[in-house]
Design a protein around this motif. Structure first.
Motif, mmCIF file in Angstrom:
data_model
loop_
_atom_site.group_PDB
_atom_site.id
_atom_site.type_symbol
_atom_site.label_atom_id
_atom_site.label_comp_id
_atom_site.label_asym_id
_atom_site.label_seq_id
_atom_site.Cartn_x
_atom_site.Cartn_y
_atom_site.Cartn_z
ATOM 1 N N SER A 85 29.316 19.213 13.689
ATOM 2 C CA SER A 85 29.955 20.056 12.640
ATOM 3 C C SER A 85 31.228 19.196 12.011
ATOM 4 C CB SER A 85 30.246 21.299 13.110
ATOM 5 O OG SER A 85 31.402 21.026 13.996
ATOM 6 N N TRP A 86 31.581 18.080 12.886
ATOM 7 C CA TRP A 86 32.710 17.408 12.557
ATOM 8 C C TRP A 86 32.667 16.618 11.146
ATOM 9 C CZ3 TRP A 86 35.387 15.336 17.468
ATOM 10 C CH2 TRP A 86 35.903 16.375 18.181
ATOM 11 N N ALA A 87 31.330 16.208 10.761
ATOM 12 C CA ALA A 87 31.080 15.707 9.604
ATOM 13 C C ALA A 87 31.556 16.558 8.553
ATOM 14 C CB ALA A 87 29.551 15.576 9.337
ATOM 15 N N LEU A 88 31.662 17.994 8.636
ATOM 16 C CA LEU A 88 32.126 18.699 7.574
ATOM 17 C C LEU A 88 33.609 19.409 7.852
ATOM 18 C CD1 LEU A 88 28.798 20.300 6.791
ATOM 19 C CD2 LEU A 88 30.403 19.585 4.937
ATOM 20 N N ASP A 89 33.892 19.415 9.217
ATOM 21 C CA ASP A 89 35.205 20.227 9.585
ATOM 22 C C ASP A 89 35.783 19.030 9.776
ATOM 23 O OD1 ASP A 89 34.125 22.482 9.366
ATOM 24 O OD2 ASP A 89 33.946 22.803 11.615
ATOM 25 N N THR A 90 36.833 18.390 8.785
ATOM 26 C CA THR A 90 37.433 17.426 9.007
ATOM 27 C C THR A 90 38.833 17.404 9.438
ATOM 28 O OG1 THR A 90 37.931 17.713 6.438
ATOM 29 C CG2 THR A 90 36.395 16.123 7.069
ATOM 30 N N ASN A 91 39.600 18.569 9.334
ATOM 31 C CA ASN A 91 41.011 18.352 9.931
ATOM 32 C C ASN A 91 40.975 18.901 11.208
ATOM 33 O OD1 ASN A 91 41.288 21.352 10.123
ATOM 34 N ND2 ASN A 91 41.989 21.485 8.137
ATOM 35 N N GLN A 92 42.211 18.507 11.863
ATOM 36 C CA GLN A 92 42.238 18.518 13.229
ATOM 37 C C GLN A 92 42.138 19.943 13.977
ATOM 38 O OE1 GLN A 92 42.100 15.555 14.650
ATOM 39 N NE2 GLN A 92 41.656 16.850 16.561
ATOM 40 N N GLU A 93 42.989 20.887 13.240
ATOM 41 C CA GLU A 93 42.759 22.323 13.521
ATOM 42 C C GLU A 93 41.533 22.987 13.651
ATOM 43 O OE1 GLU A 93 44.172 26.808 12.192
ATOM 44 O OE2 GLU A 93 44.421 25.043 10.841
ATOM 45 N N LYS A 136 26.756 26.909 10.842
ATOM 46 C CA LYS A 136 26.592 26.535 9.603
ATOM 47 C C LYS A 136 27.018 25.290 9.449
ATOM 48 C CE LYS A 136 29.396 29.877 8.592
ATOM 49 N NZ LYS A 136 29.464 30.686 9.922
ATOM 50 N N SER A 137 28.028 24.786 10.055
ATOM 51 C CA SER A 137 28.700 23.560 9.928
ATOM 52 C C SER A 137 27.719 22.349 10.588
ATOM 53 C CB SER A 137 29.942 23.261 10.260
ATOM 54 O OG SER A 137 30.930 24.048 9.971
ATOM 55 N N THR A 138 27.100 22.834 11.876
ATOM 56 C CA THR A 138 26.162 21.931 12.418
ATOM 57 C C THR A 138 25.041 21.414 11.338
ATOM 58 O OG1 THR A 138 26.932 22.864 14.557
ATOM 59 C CG2 THR A 138 25.031 21.608 14.613
ATOM 60 N N ILE A 139 24.376 22.583 11.003
ATOM 61 C CA ILE A 139 23.385 22.354 9.953
ATOM 62 C C ILE A 139 23.795 21.505 8.769
ATOM 63 C CG2 ILE A 139 21.620 23.496 8.471
ATOM 64 C CD1 ILE A 139 21.584 25.780 10.463
ATOM 65 N N GLY A 140 24.793 21.952 8.539
ATOM 66 C CA GLY A 140 25.479 20.790 7.343
ATOM 67 C C GLY A 140 25.662 19.401 7.687
ATOM 68 N N GLY A 141 26.060 19.348 8.868
ATOM 69 C CA GLY A 141 26.238 17.954 9.242
ATOM 70 C C GLY A 141 24.984 17.263 9.533
ATOM 71 N N GLN A 142 23.870 17.948 10.156
ATOM 72 C CA GLN A 142 22.512 17.571 10.481
ATOM 73 C C GLN A 142 21.980 17.091 9.011
ATOM 74 O OE1 GLN A 142 20.462 15.829 12.389
ATOM 75 N NE2 GLN A 142 20.682 17.692 14.052
ATOM 76 N N ASN A 149 24.409 23.940 -6.364
ATOM 77 C CA ASN A 149 25.555 24.176 -5.214
ATOM 78 C C ASN A 149 25.082 25.154 -4.348
ATOM 79 O OD1 ASN A 149 27.778 22.601 -6.611
ATOM 80 N ND2 ASN A 149 26.949 23.992 -8.232
ATOM 81 N N VAL A 150 25.013 24.614 -2.916
ATOM 82 C CA VAL A 150 24.379 25.437 -1.937
ATOM 83 C C VAL A 150 25.572 25.728 -1.151
ATOM 84 C CG1 VAL A 150 22.802 25.505 -0.035
ATOM 85 C CG2 VAL A 150 22.557 24.074 -1.982
ATOM 86 N N VAL A 151 25.654 27.292 -0.906
ATOM 87 C CA VAL A 151 26.833 27.643 -0.052
ATOM 88 C C VAL A 151 26.199 28.176 1.456
ATOM 89 C CG1 VAL A 151 26.933 30.058 -0.774
ATOM 90 C CG2 VAL A 151 28.890 28.977 0.212
ATOM 91 N N PHE A 152 26.812 27.604 2.542
ATOM 92 C CA PHE A 152 26.209 28.062 3.923
ATOM 93 C C PHE A 152 27.103 29.202 4.419
ATOM 94 C CE2 PHE A 152 24.283 23.961 3.710
ATOM 95 C CZ PHE A 152 22.961 24.049 4.622
ATOM 96 N N ILE A 153 26.432 30.417 4.608
ATOM 97 C CA ILE A 153 27.322 31.635 4.998
ATOM 98 C C ILE A 153 26.593 32.188 6.294
ATOM 99 C CG2 ILE A 153 27.827 32.157 2.704
ATOM 100 C CD1 ILE A 153 25.751 34.167 2.341
ATOM 101 N N GLY A 154 27.426 32.966 6.892
ATOM 102 C CA GLY A 154 26.951 33.713 8.100
ATOM 103 C C GLY A 154 27.848 33.750 8.985
ATOM 104 N N HIS A 155 27.631 34.511 10.076
ATOM 105 C CA HIS A 155 28.699 34.966 11.138
ATOM 106 C C HIS A 155 29.488 33.826 11.836
ATOM 107 C CE1 HIS A 155 30.405 37.978 13.561
ATOM 108 N NE2 HIS A 155 30.158 37.387 14.730
ATOM 109 N N VAL A 156 30.578 34.088 12.227
ATOM 110 C CA VAL A 156 31.275 32.878 13.097
ATOM 111 C C VAL A 156 30.181 32.169 14.080
ATOM 112 C CG1 VAL A 156 32.353 34.573 14.700
ATOM 113 C CG2 VAL A 156 33.368 32.156 14.147
ATOM 114 N N ASP A 157 30.193 30.995 14.243
ATOM 115 C CA ASP A 157 29.222 30.265 15.450
ATOM 116 C C ASP A 157 27.672 30.472 15.161
ATOM 117 O OD1 ASP A 157 31.560 29.271 16.652
ATOM 118 O OD2 ASP A 157 31.520 30.933 18.328
#
Length: 592
Positions: free
Chosen positions: A217-225, A180-186, A169-177
């Motif tokens: 990042s939308w591959a991981l951020d799935t909800n509209q908000e 993290k999500s973009t790397i996960g999606g990529q 299990n790998v957790v992506f952490i770090g400052h906002v922006d």
């Protein structure tokens, strides 16, 4: 205004049978001829069966999804020009379906599938247009919903005799922006977990909102908000496989308002990836006092993550240009801090440059970066040594989330022991006996699961309302400890004033969040020698270590750190800041 738009009204006024047929026949062939020169002349079928819109829409939805699907917006525009025949006149739709069939038949023998794809989609686009109320907005929403149904993650079930890959299990952490999500999606795209078509759709939608760089990042951020604001709120989950291992990505939120969610994500991880941005100014804001880079690294260590990979992201930025100086500068600032938190720079930390948006150095090495000689990110993950986990320990599964779906479903990471189908377990602290109906490990159904796997369990014998995150599934012969009072060693990390008995904070222990009060300070501990003071302190302040008695507002499940580290570490937070970290030394039995 186009006279066709008010069609239904005029139709009801002139109710004689030939007029609508003639009008439709006059209008439709002309516009359809624009689409397909060889189309048969349109003859309305007056005796057609009554048309049921919902069924037809479902059929139409399948067609674009199956084929390469032209841009839905484009096909809609064409359909728009095709005019809007009346819904009352059942004949027109019925004939459109026959028209569509003839197109398919015509294209199949000669032009193969690809030739027919466009025409067929246009027909279904047009038909879909007729089936709805006619308002374009609803039309758009429907098409979006249909497209949304495309499953994002796909995992091929392994052959039955294949050895089970190790779960990490790998957790992506770090400052906002930081990205993290973009790397996960990529990563998911590079390992084939997200189809190219799905990403193209995200890219199109992101462009419409003037957010082109957010689409990965939308591959991981799935909800509209999350998509509208571009900020992760809940811990996103996805998975990918390499040759030797099976990875679960936990994409933690970087914003300081959502740190409690990030702690929940980090408590399930074996390995943390700290993403920092190399862009001028961004690294500094993340690393300074109020930034999340420091807090996340510390929380990951407290949550029990032993190994840390630091990804220096945005190296392709014009202000950086894969510069070794900037990379070294980030590294020099981070290492002393990570050392202070408790990571060993030689063994536990690995630095690497990358670019999440372009995917450089995630899967393949980068030509622009000759000075980095190590493995790319995915290969490095694959080459890490295996984690030691006890299969024969008692079952412990802290619950992260629960929902209803044909029964009660819970999510969590199995910390120790093995679970199999139809096994009887006990839900602590309420002592409900439950039975496992089915097991899903990363959305693939299995019969048994080993420690370290992220599971979804369907349970029998308990209602969804009776479970809270932080409850623990245990084996009936070895229940976990539960109680309200315990003694712990705590390190005060950041607090402006002094802390006295009676101080209230929020306790985060494994996946449980509970209000807690420091009821007594027992002694101070010397940081260097570990000696305990003889007298009771009246207060503790920043950077001191003490042993204190804590009392939770409700009954919680916990173990001593010595017996079971994953359930004996905790953090104390107050006013949105992490105040202290600690470990449970002793459980105090309740007085009756």
């Amino acid at each position: 205004m186009d006279p066709r738009d008010s069609a239904p009204d005029s139709w009801e006024q002139e109710e004689d049978a030939e007029a609508p047929a003639a009008a439709a026949a006059a209008e439709l062939p002309a516009s359809f001829a624009a689409l397909n020169v060889n189309a048969k002349p349109f003859v309305p079928n007056v005796n057609a069966a009554v048309f049921v819109p919902t069924a037809f829409q479902a059929g139409a939805a399948d067609t674009p999804a199956a084929d390469g699907a032209p841009d839905p917006v484009a096909s809609m525009e064409v359909a728009e020009t095709a005019g809007k025949p009346p819904v009352e006149n059942g004949g027109t739709e019925a004939d459109m379906t026959t028209e569509e069939e003839t197109w398919e038949q015509k294209e199949e023998p000669g032009g193969g599938e690809h030739g027919g794809g466009g025409q067929e989609d246009l027909a279904s686009g047009g038909a879909c247009q007729d089936g709805t109320t006619g308002s374009e907005d609803e039309e758009m929403m429907m098409m979006e919903e249909e497209e949304e149904e495309v499953p994002v993650h796909k995992v091929a079930p392994p052959p039955p005799d294949a050895p089970k890959k190790e779960h990490v299990n790998v957790v992506f952490i770090g400052h906002v922006d930081a990205g993290k999500s973009t790397i996960g999606g990529q990563i998911m795209y590079l390992t084939g977990m997200v189809e190219k078509r799905t990403l193209e759709k995200y890219e199109r939608e992101a462009k419409e909102k003037n957010r082109e760089t957010w689409y990965l990042s939308w591959a991981l951020d799935t909800n509209q908000e999350e998509r509208d604001k571009g900020k992760t709120v809940e811990v996103g989950r996805a998975y990918f496989e390499t040759e030797k291992k099976h990875f679960t990505i936990l994409d933690a939120p970087g914003h300081k308002s959502f740190v409690p969610n990030m702690i929940g994500g980090a408590s399930q991880a074996d390995l943390a990836v700290l993403v920092i941005s190399a862009r001028k100014g961004e690294f500094e804001t993340g690393f300074e006092k109020g930034g999340q880079t420091r807090e996340h690294a510390m929380l990951a260590k407290t949550a029990g993550v032993k190994h840390l990979i630091v990804l220096v992201n945005k190296m392709d930025d014009p202000t950086v240009h894969w510069s070794l100086e900037r990379y070294e500068e980030c590294k020099e600032k981070l290492v002393p801090f990570l050392k202070k938190v408790g990571f060993n720079p030689k063994k536990d930390i690995h630095f690497m440059p990358c670019s999440g948006l372009t995917g450089s150095n995630l899967k393949d090495p980068v030509p622009e970066c000759p000075w980095y000689t190590g493995l790319p990110f995915i290969s490095h993950l694959d080459s890490l040594p295996n984690f030691t986990r006890s299969n024969d320990g008692p079952v412990r599964l802290p619950i992260v989330d629960k929902y209803k779906d044909m029964g009660t479903v819970i999510l969590g990471k199995l910390e120790s022991g093995c679970i199999s189908k139809a096994q009887q377990l006990v839900m602590m602290p309420n002592r409900h006996t439950v039975e496992v109906l089915s097991l899903l490990s990363d959305d693939v159904e299995t019969d048994d699961a080993c420690p370290g796997e992220n599971l979804k369990l369907r349970l029998k014998g308990i209602e969804e309302e009776e479970i809270l995150p932080g409850f623990i599934l245990c084996s009936p012969d070895n229940l976990c400890h539960s109680g309200r009072t315990f003694d712990a060693q705590i390190v005060i990390i950041e607090h402006k004033s002094i802390i006295c008995p009676g101080y209230n904070a929020v306790l985060h222990i494994h996946t449980c969040i509970e209000e807690v009060q420091i009821s007594a300070l027992i002694c101070l501990v010397d940081k260097k020698s570990g000696e305990k003071s003889k007298t009771r302190p009246r207060f503790v302040k920043q950077d001191q270590v003490c042993i204190a008695r804590l009392r939770a507002a409700g009954v919680i499940c916990l173990e001593t750190f010595k017996d079971f580290p994953q359930m004996g570490r905790f953090t104390l937070r107050d006013e949105g800041k992490t105040i202290a970290i600690g470990k449970v030394l002793k459980l105090v039995p309740e007085k009756d």
